[in-house]
Motif scaffolding. Structure first.
Motif, PDB file in Angstrom:
ATOM      1  N   GLU A 117      37.588  52.135  36.200  1.00 56.57           N
ATOM      2  CA  GLU A 117      36.973  50.858  35.823  1.00 56.57           C
ATOM      3  C   GLU A 117      37.669  49.680  36.494  1.00 56.57           C
ATOM      4  OE1 GLU A 117      34.430  49.834  34.390  1.00 56.57           O
ATOM      5  OE2 GLU A 117      33.749  51.208  32.816  1.00 56.57           O
ATOM      6  N   LEU A 122      34.757  46.302  42.633  1.00 55.25           N
ATOM      7  CA  LEU A 122      33.361  46.761  42.647  1.00 55.25           C
ATOM      8  C   LEU A 122      32.883  47.136  44.043  1.00 55.25           C
ATOM      9  CD1 LEU A 122      30.858  44.800  40.385  1.00 55.25           C
ATOM     10  CD2 LEU A 122      31.228  47.256  40.586  1.00 55.25           C
ATOM     11  N   ASP A 123      33.422  46.479  45.057  1.00 51.97           N
ATOM     12  CA  ASP A 123      32.890  46.704  46.400  1.00 51.97           C
ATOM     13  C   ASP A 123      33.603  47.834  47.127  1.00 51.97           C
ATOM     14  OD1 ASP A 123      35.270  45.421  46.596  1.00 51.97           O
ATOM     15  OD2 ASP A 123      34.681  44.124  48.266  1.00 51.97           O
ATOM     16  N   GLU A 145      33.067  54.418  46.590  1.00 51.22           N
ATOM     17  CA  GLU A 145      33.287  55.286  45.434  1.00 51.22           C
ATOM     18  C   GLU A 145      34.395  56.302  45.691  1.00 51.22           C
ATOM     19  OE1 GLU A 145      30.271  54.402  46.258  1.00 51.22           O
ATOM     20  OE2 GLU A 145      29.117  53.960  44.433  1.00 51.22           O
ATOM     21  N   SER A 170      37.694  54.770  45.268  1.00 49.16           N
ATOM     22  CA  SER A 170      37.948  54.478  43.856  1.00 49.16           C
ATOM     23  C   SER A 170      38.382  55.749  43.135  1.00 49.16           C
ATOM     24  CB  SER A 170      36.678  53.929  43.191  1.00 49.16           C
ATOM     25  OG  SER A 170      36.277  52.723  43.817  1.00 49.16           O
ATOM     26  N   ARG A 224      28.390  50.869  37.644  1.00 47.68           N
ATOM     27  CA  ARG A 224      29.017  49.922  38.576  1.00 47.68           C
ATOM     28  C   ARG A 224      28.121  49.684  39.785  1.00 47.68           C
ATOM     29  NH1 ARG A 224      34.795  49.440  38.813  1.00 47.68           N
ATOM     30  NH2 ARG A 224      34.755  50.016  41.017  1.00 47.68           N
ATOM     31  N   ARG A 263      25.524  47.210  39.153  1.00 51.48           N
ATOM     32  CA  ARG A 263      25.990  45.824  39.105  1.00 51.48           C
ATOM     33  C   ARG A 263      26.185  45.237  40.502  1.00 51.48           C
ATOM     34  NH1 ARG A 263      29.711  47.169  34.878  1.00 51.48           N
ATOM     35  NH2 ARG A 263      31.488  46.903  36.249  1.00 51.48           N
ATOM     36  N   ARG A 264      26.189  46.120  41.500  1.00 56.16           N
ATOM     37  CA  ARG A 264      26.414  45.674  42.865  1.00 56.16           C
ATOM     38  C   ARG A 264      25.072  45.280  43.464  1.00 56.16           C
ATOM     39  NH1 ARG A 264      30.053  50.086  44.435  1.00 56.16           N
ATOM     40  NH2 ARG A 264      28.088  51.053  44.947  1.00 56.16           N
TER      41      ARG A 264
END
Lengths: 192, 192
Positions: A69, A73-74, A77, A80, A136, A139-140
Motif C-alpha cells: 500500500e 502509485l506510479d 506493479e 512494488s 490502485r 486510481r491511476r
DNA sequence: GCAATGATTGACAGTCACTGACACTTTCCG
DNA sequence: CGGAAAGTGTCAGTGACTGTCAATCATTGC
C-alpha cells in the motif's frame, strides 16, 4: 496474560515438540499437556493444529500488504511487489530468524497436509494483494489494467518468491540473490 | 469390474452428493452407502476423501508431463509449457466437459481444506515438470540453466494457468484467450 | 465490600476421517 | 478339485475437532 501472549507461548512449545517428534506424530493432547491446559482450551486459541505453525505467516502477510500500500502509485506493479517482499529478505538476513524459519519450513515440508495448508494461505495472500493492486490501478489515470493479467503477475511474483525460498533451504545465504535473479527473469512488460 | 471402473463409479456418485450437499457436509459413510460398499472398502479405492475429487487432476497432470516431454528440445521452455497446457484448453472447449469441470471447481473452491489439497497437487506437478525441464536443459549443449530461475519460470506459467482458470469460472468462454494473454505478459527472457 | 455480569476454562460426550486386524468369500490357477 | 490371492465386511481404535454445560475468575456498578 493477553490472548496474543498465550498464543505465542503455545506456538513456542508446540514448535519444540514438532521439531523433536514431527508434526503428524505430535498430538494436540500432548501440546495442550505440555502447555498446561486442556485440549479444549488449545482450540480456543488456535482453530486447528495447522494454525499453530502457519499463524506467523498470517502476520507476515499483513506486513507485506501494508508495504505494498505504501508504494508510490506510479511504480510498476512488479517493482512494488519486489519491495513488498523486502521484509522477508530482511527477516532472513538475521541468522537467528533464519534458523528459526528454516526449522519451521522443515516442519511444513515434512507434512504434505500442512504444506498444502501453507499453499492455501499463500494463495489467500495473493488474492488480497491482487485486490490491492487492482484498486490502485483503478486510481491511476488512463490505465485500464486487465484483472486476469494482474492476478497472473502477482502469481508470477510469488512463484519467484517460492522458488527462491525453496532454494534457500539448501543454500541459506543466497535468498536475496535468488529472488532478484528470478524476478529479473520473469519481469513482465508494463501491465498498462 | 476393474479397480479403475470402481473408482470412476465412486467418483461419479460422490460428486453428485457433493454438488447436492457440499463437500464437508457429505460424510464418507454416506458415499460408501450410496455406492453400496462399506466405509472400509471406500478407503481401499481412495486414500482419502479429498482424492475422490482430485484424482482426475492426477491423470491430467500425467498427460501434461507426457506432452512436455514430446516438445522439441530447442524450443523455449515457456512455449513448451504453453503447449503442454493444450490438453486443458481442449478439454475446456467441450461444453459438456466444461460444465463438469466447473462443478468440480465449485466444489473445490467451496472447501478451503480441499482447495489447499488441490494447490498441493498443483505444486507437486510443478516440481515434476521442473525436473523434466531441468533434465532436458542438461541435454542441450552449451546451456547452463539456473535451476532456481527455471523453477520460478514453471511457477510463473502455472500462475498464468491458475489466473486464467479462476477467470474462466466467471466467463466460461474466455479461457484460451486469458491464458494466451497472461502468458504473453509474463513471458520471460530466454532462460539460457 | 459485594453482587451482578461477562469472559475463560475444564470436563465430557459426540462426530468424522482414517487405520489395523481378522475372518470370510470369491476368483483364479495349476 | 484344492489352495493361493484378491476383495470385502466387521469391529475396534486413534486423533482432530465441536457443542454443551457448569465452575471459576475478573470486571464493573453500586
Amino acid at each position: 496474560m493477553s490472548r496474543r501472549a498465550v498464543q505465542s507461548r503455545i506456538a513456542r512449545i508446540a514448535e519444540e515438540l514438532f521439531v523433536a517428534k514431527g508434526f503428524e506424530e505430535t498430538t494436540v493432547d500432548e501440546i495442550a499437556a505440555a502447555v498446561g491446559m486442556s485440549q479444549r482450551s488449545f482450540f480456543r486459541y488456535f482453530a486447528s493444529k495447522d494454525e499453530v505453525v502457519l499463524d506467523s505467516l498470517e502476520r507476515l502477510g499483513l506486513e507485506l500488504a501494508v508495504r505494498l500500500e505504501a508504494r508510490p502509485l506510479d511504480e510498476a506493479e512488479w517493482d512494488s511487489l519486489r519491495h513488498a517482499f523486502e521484509p522477508i529478505v530482511e527477516r532472513l538476513a538475521d541468522p537467528a530468524m533464519r534458523e528459526h524459519d528454516a526449522a519451521v519450513q522443515k516442519i511444513v515440508n515434512a507434512s504434505p497436509r500442512l504444506f498444502a495448508a501453507y499453499l492455501g494461505r499463500l494463495d489467500g495472500l495473493q488474492r488480497s494483494l491482487s485486490e490491492t493492486l487492482l484498486e490502485r490501478a483503478a486510481r491511476r489515470p488512463g490505465c485500464a489494467a486487465d484483472p486476469v493479467v494482474l492476478r497472473a503477475v502477482v502469481g508470477g511474483a510469488f512463484a519467484c518468491l517460492h522458488a527462491a525460498m525453496v532454494d534457500a533451504v539448501a543454500r541459506p545465504d543466497g535468498f536475496g540473490r535468488s529472488l532478484d535473479r528470478t524476478m529479473a527473469a520473469l519481469r513482465p512488460a508494463a501491465v498498462c
